[in-house]
Enzyme design. Structure first.
Site, PDB file in Angstrom:
ATOM      1  N   ALA A 250       0.804  -1.223   0.000  1.00  0.00           N
ATOM      2  CA  ALA A 250       0.000   0.000   0.000  1.00  0.00           C
ATOM      3  C   ALA A 250       0.835   1.271   0.000  1.00  0.00           C
ATOM      4  CB  ALA A 250      -0.935   0.010   1.207  1.00  0.00           C
ATOM      5  N   ALA A 251       2.095   1.169  -0.375  1.00  0.00           N
ATOM      6  CA  ALA A 251       2.960   2.347  -0.332  1.00  0.00           C
ATOM      7  C   ALA A 251       2.436   3.466  -1.228  1.00  0.00           C
ATOM      8  CB  ALA A 251       4.378   1.962  -0.737  1.00  0.00           C
ATOM      9  N   GLY A 252       1.999   3.117  -2.433  1.00  0.00           N
ATOM     10  CA  GLY A 252       1.471   4.133  -3.341  1.00  0.00           C
ATOM     11  C   GLY A 252       0.201   4.773  -2.822  1.00  0.00           C
ATOM     12  N   ASP A 253      -0.644   3.978  -2.177  1.00  0.00           N
ATOM     13  CA  ASP A 253      -1.883   4.524  -1.624  1.00  0.00           C
ATOM     14  C   ASP A 253      -1.597   5.460  -0.458  1.00  0.00           C
ATOM     15  OD1 ASP A 253      -3.394   3.059  -3.435  1.00  0.00           O
ATOM     16  OD2 ASP A 253      -3.479   1.317  -2.120  1.00  0.00           O
ATOM     17  N   ALA A 283       5.050   3.361   5.013  1.00  0.00           N
ATOM     18  CA  ALA A 283       4.126   2.264   4.734  1.00  0.00           C
ATOM     19  C   ALA A 283       4.851   0.978   4.360  1.00  0.00           C
ATOM     20  CB  ALA A 283       3.165   2.668   3.621  1.00  0.00           C
TER      21      ALA A 283
END
Length: 313
Positions: A250-253, A283
């Site tokens: 979920a790093a991009g989110d 994240a």
């Protein structure tokens, strides 16, 4: 500040193993987790964890996973006044494999998410006057997302589209001008403009190509190589934070949720992007999707890191 996220809500089934299986192969995993996911829900939780007032709009099914998703959203402080309970479709799910180097592969079954239509945009009407930022992704139909973007922008909100998963057919001309910004990663950038950004030079070319298609603000994410942005006010390369990743799901989110938070509170774009880089980096240091979202105190701590990212004009 108020942020509206119009997008997907899933339940994620994550399996952790030493390596990801090859086609036709079974591998033994180390552990698994069932968590709240979906790019819409992840971004909503990421912004809420930072202290923003967040509304998540979209659809879930009327089923066990739908009940679980709403419970988890409430626990994270996300409002769901415009999250419709669809009697005809099941709640979306994602099956995620994660290896020991934090790489992942994901299979998504959209369910109720893919039943979202322009009529769902009408449910957003009570939120129009409150929102400073609208976050969008591609896990619900694009037509509905762009209709929402035009509606919110007409009321002064900034519309940000995360073009994930990357569209195989690209976008038509209207899509580029319907949002204020896009935040593609390396693979998504390559799918959109044919350039895979590996460093500042290639990212600058990609950002220029995105702008030439009519996009106002191009934000090209390059993982460990940082972020390159181009806007009417300027362009630059922001380095990432040095962390030891264990899960990049979920790093991009979290990046997008952090970007929305910073812009909603009034930060200029370069400052907001540095803040978002901190959110994305943190994240990757914990497992899970929405559960990986950092708090404001954690982000402020990493922002003070002596070795944190600088802006390279």
């Amino acid at each position: 500040m108020s942020i509206v996220v119009f997008g997907s809500t899933n339940i994620d089934v994550c399996a952790y193993a030493t390596r990801l299986p090859r086609p036709g192969e079974t591998v033994h995993g180390d552990s698994y987790a069932i968590t709240l996911g979906g790019k819409g829900a992840n971004q909503a939780v990421a912004a809420a964890q930072l202290g923003a007032q967040v509304e998540l709009a979209g659809r879930t099914g009327i089923d066990t996973f739908g009940t679980l998703a709403r419970q988890r959203l409430a626990e994270k402080g996300v409002r769901t006044r415009a999250l419709y309970q669809d009697p005809d479709h099941s709640t979306g799910i994602a099956v995620i494999g994660v290896d020991q180097s934090a790489e992942n592969c994901i299979t998504v079954v959209g369910g109720a998410n893919m039943a979202v239509e322009r009529g769902d945009v009408e449910r957003l009407e009570p939120l129009l006057g409150e929102a400073k930022v609208l976050l969008l992704q591609l896990e619900i139909p694009l037509d509905a997302s762009l209709a929402a973007a035009r509606r919110f922008r007409s009321r002064g909100a900034v519309a940000i589209l995360d073009p994930a998963p990357a569209p195989s057919h690209g976008f038509d001309a209207a899509a580029w001008s319907s949002v204020d910004a896009m935040t593609p990663n390396e693979a998504e950038t390559e799918a959109l403009v044919g350039i895979r950004p590996k460093d500042a030079s290639s990212a600058a070319r990609a950002a220029t190509a995105l702008a030439e298609r009519g996009l106002k603000i191009a934000i090209v994410k390059m993982g460990g190589a940082g972020v390159y942005f181009r806007s009417p006010e300027g362009e630059g390369h922001i380095l990432t934070f040095p962390v030891k990743p264990i899960d990049t799901v979920a790093a991009g989110d979290c990046f997008n949720g952090g970007l929305a938070y910073a812009l909603a509170r009034g930060d200029e774009l370069p400052t907001a992007l540095r803040f978002a880089c901190g959110c994305g980096a943190l994240a990757t240091t914990r497992r899970g999707a929405s559960d990986a979202a950092p708090t404001l105190a954690e982000v402020e701590t990493i922002l003070r890191c002596r070795n944190g990212p600088a802006l390279l004009a």
